[in-house]
Write a protein that holds these residues in place. Sequence first.
Motif, short mmCIF file in Angstrom:
data_model
loop_
_atom_site.label_atom_id
_atom_site.label_comp_id
_atom_site.label_asym_id
_atom_site.label_seq_id
_atom_site.Cartn_x
_atom_site.Cartn_y
_atom_site.Cartn_z
N LEU A 26 -52.03 10.47 -2.94
CA LEU A 26 -51.83 11.10 -1.64
C LEU A 26 -50.77 10.36 -0.82
O LEU A 26 -49.99 11.00 -0.10
N THR A 27 -50.69 9.06 -0.94
CA THR A 27 -49.67 8.30 -0.23
C THR A 27 -48.28 8.74 -0.65
O THR A 27 -47.39 8.94 0.19
N ALA A 28 -48.07 8.93 -1.95
CA ALA A 28 -46.78 9.39 -2.45
C ALA A 28 -46.48 10.81 -1.99
O ALA A 28 -45.34 11.14 -1.65
N VAL A 29 -47.52 11.65 -1.94
CA VAL A 29 -47.34 13.01 -1.45
C VAL A 29 -46.93 12.98 0.02
O VAL A 29 -46.01 13.68 0.45
N LYS A 43 -55.91 13.25 9.78
CA LYS A 43 -55.17 12.61 8.69
C LYS A 43 -54.72 13.65 7.67
O LYS A 43 -55.31 14.73 7.58
N LEU A 44 -53.70 13.29 6.90
CA LEU A 44 -53.21 14.16 5.84
C LEU A 44 -54.32 14.45 4.84
O LEU A 44 -54.47 15.58 4.38
N SER A 45 -55.14 13.46 4.53
CA SER A 45 -56.23 13.69 3.56
C SER A 45 -57.20 14.74 4.07
O SER A 45 -57.70 15.56 3.29
N ALA A 93 -44.03 14.08 -6.43
CA ALA A 93 -44.71 12.77 -6.48
C ALA A 93 -45.56 12.58 -7.72
O ALA A 93 -46.02 11.47 -7.98
N SER A 94 -45.77 13.62 -8.49
CA SER A 94 -46.69 13.51 -9.63
C SER A 94 -46.07 12.72 -10.77
O SER A 94 -44.86 12.74 -10.99
N VAL A 153 -46.47 21.28 0.71
CA VAL A 153 -47.41 20.39 0.01
C VAL A 153 -47.25 20.53 -1.50
O VAL A 153 -47.22 19.53 -2.22
N ARG A 154 -47.12 21.74 -1.98
CA ARG A 154 -46.95 21.97 -3.42
C ARG A 154 -45.70 21.26 -3.94
O ARG A 154 -45.73 20.58 -4.96
#
Length: 56
Positions: free
Chosen positions: A27-30, A49-51, A18-19, A11-12
């Motif tokens: 979050l979509t880009a991540v 969900k990922l969120s 994506a930043s 995730v990091r």
Amino acid sequence: MRGDARLVLLVRNAVEAASGDDGWAHLTAVGNQIGNQASLDPRNYGYQKLSDLIEG
């Protein structure tokens, strides 16, 4: 999530990739970055969900 070093690193790295210039990432880009790096299903960690996984 803290107990899984591989997941945290995944995730990091996805957030960093994506930043934007401001350091924030959507979050979509991540999620897209994670999909490019590995197969991740939040349901394997008990989240729908990922969120939810990120918030948890």
